[in-house]
Design a protein around this motif. Structure first.
Motif, mmCIF file in Angstrom:
data_model
loop_
_atom_site.group_PDB
_atom_site.id
_atom_site.type_symbol
_atom_site.label_atom_id
_atom_site.label_comp_id
_atom_site.label_asym_id
_atom_site.label_seq_id
_atom_site.Cartn_x
_atom_site.Cartn_y
_atom_site.Cartn_z
ATOM 1 N N GLN A 175 0.879 -1.224 0.153
ATOM 2 C CA GLN A 175 0.207 0.074 0.125
ATOM 3 C C GLN A 175 0.870 1.201 -0.050
ATOM 4 O O GLN A 175 0.799 2.062 -0.715
ATOM 5 N N GLN A 176 1.980 1.271 0.852
ATOM 6 C CA GLN A 176 2.806 2.266 0.764
ATOM 7 C C GLN A 176 3.481 2.457 -0.448
ATOM 8 O O GLN A 176 3.785 3.720 -1.097
ATOM 9 N N LYS A 177 3.804 1.538 -1.183
ATOM 10 C CA LYS A 177 4.713 1.699 -2.343
ATOM 11 C C LYS A 177 3.575 2.133 -3.527
ATOM 12 O O LYS A 177 3.966 3.040 -3.980
ATOM 13 N N LEU A 178 2.369 1.833 -3.495
ATOM 14 C CA LEU A 178 1.206 2.223 -4.292
ATOM 15 C C LEU A 178 1.102 3.678 -4.182
ATOM 16 O O LEU A 178 0.927 4.393 -5.077
ATOM 17 N N LEU A 179 1.239 4.259 -2.921
ATOM 18 C CA LEU A 179 0.916 5.730 -2.388
ATOM 19 C C LEU A 179 2.130 6.472 -2.887
ATOM 20 O O LEU A 179 1.826 7.442 -3.349
ATOM 21 N N ARG A 180 3.211 5.932 -2.710
ATOM 22 C CA ARG A 180 4.588 6.718 -3.162
ATOM 23 C C ARG A 180 4.592 6.753 -4.771
ATOM 24 O O ARG A 180 4.857 7.866 -5.320
ATOM 25 N N GLN A 181 3.903 5.730 -5.554
ATOM 26 C CA GLN A 181 3.905 5.831 -6.913
ATOM 27 C C GLN A 181 3.080 6.767 -7.169
ATOM 28 O O GLN A 181 3.230 7.761 -8.192
ATOM 29 N N ARG A 182 1.877 6.984 -6.539
ATOM 30 C CA ARG A 182 0.691 7.710 -6.795
ATOM 31 C C ARG A 182 1.422 9.267 -6.877
ATOM 32 O O ARG A 182 1.016 10.344 -7.617
ATOM 33 N N ALA A 183 2.020 9.477 -5.728
ATOM 34 C CA ALA A 183 2.431 10.840 -5.322
ATOM 35 C C ALA A 183 3.398 11.363 -6.290
ATOM 36 O O ALA A 183 3.625 12.327 -6.777
ATOM 37 N N LEU A 184 4.401 10.304 -6.914
ATOM 38 C CA LEU A 184 5.345 10.537 -7.755
ATOM 39 C C LEU A 184 4.678 10.996 -9.265
ATOM 40 O O LEU A 184 5.104 11.830 -9.852
ATOM 41 N N GLU A 185 3.542 10.225 -9.368
ATOM 42 C CA GLU A 185 2.887 10.660 -10.819
ATOM 43 C C GLU A 185 2.266 12.018 -10.674
ATOM 44 O O GLU A 185 2.003 12.604 -11.675
ATOM 45 N N ARG A 186 1.720 12.120 -9.643
ATOM 46 C CA ARG A 186 0.989 13.476 -9.435
ATOM 47 C C ARG A 186 2.050 14.606 -9.625
ATOM 48 O O ARG A 186 1.779 15.785 -10.264
ATOM 49 N N ASP A 187 3.350 14.562 -9.056
ATOM 50 C CA ASP A 187 4.377 15.513 -8.895
ATOM 51 C C ASP A 187 4.639 15.738 -10.681
ATOM 52 O O ASP A 187 5.138 16.651 -10.834
ATOM 53 N N ASN A 188 4.821 14.550 -11.072
ATOM 54 C CA ASN A 188 5.173 14.791 -12.652
ATOM 55 C C ASN A 188 3.728 15.281 -13.309
ATOM 56 O O ASN A 188 3.987 15.883 -14.305
#
Length: 188
Positions: A175-188
């Motif tokens: 779940q943490q991995k998915l949240l980090r990935q989504r945060a990176l996608e939002r930042d890009n």
């Protein structure tokens, strides 16, 4: 906490699914404890030790023990590599499947054949983070056809509490991995 209160995550874990043969039954709790292969017992004990000293190692990083902390982390990684090798020997390619979802109370996987509701299964789950393996029994609660294959849902019916904790940590890690990935996608 009841089994329904645990959440599941979408993640692919390598598992072995072994149907119980004719006349074979799910063992009692006592028999189950004796039946668990040594490699899985060691994995469970290593996981317990890791989680109990994790805070102390992180505390060392912030103190003057940074070098000691790095050394202990390196030693732990070596042990985990050896443990991973040992556990890989328990994986039977003929019984191998991959989960679609997993959690601390159930899992789902895709199979080429149908499984019967209520069917009992011997399971081996191989986790990468935390590095561990779990030996347990499950019962099929559902099986639906999906694109010529079958989506099989299974709840655990024999599972050590320590292993349930490992599944909780693994689900949280995913779940943490998915949240980090989504945060990176939002930042890009």
């Amino acid at each position: 906490m009841s089994q329904e209160q645990y959440f599941s995550v979408h993640a692919h874990l390598k598992i072995n699914v072994e149907e119980l043969g004719d006349g074979e039954q799910v063992p009692s709790e006592v028999e189950f404890g004796r039946e668990i292969p040594v490699a899985f017992r060691i994995a469970s004990q290593c996981g317990d030790i890791d989680s109990s000293v994790e805070k102390e190692i992180h505390a060392l990083r912030h103190d003057d023990g940074h070098a000691l902390s790095k050394y202990l982390i390196a030693q732990n990684e070596k042990i985990n590599l050896l443990l991973g090798f040992m556990l890989a020997q328990q994986d039977n390619p003929k019984l191998r499947y991959q989960t679609e979802t997993f959690g601390a109370s159930s899992l789902t996987f895709i199979a080429k054949k149908a499984f019967q509701k209520g069917q009992h299964i011997r399971l081996k789950l191989f986790l990468e983070n935390p590095p561990s393996a779990i030996y347990c029994y499950g019962s099929v609660y559902g099986c639906k056809e999906k694109n010529g294959k079958y989506a099989v849902g299974m709840k655990y019916i024999r599972l050590q509490e320590e292993d349930r904790d490992v599944l909780i940590r693994a689900a949280l890690h995913q779940q943490q991995k998915l949240l980090r990935q989504r945060a990176l996608e939002r930042d890009n």
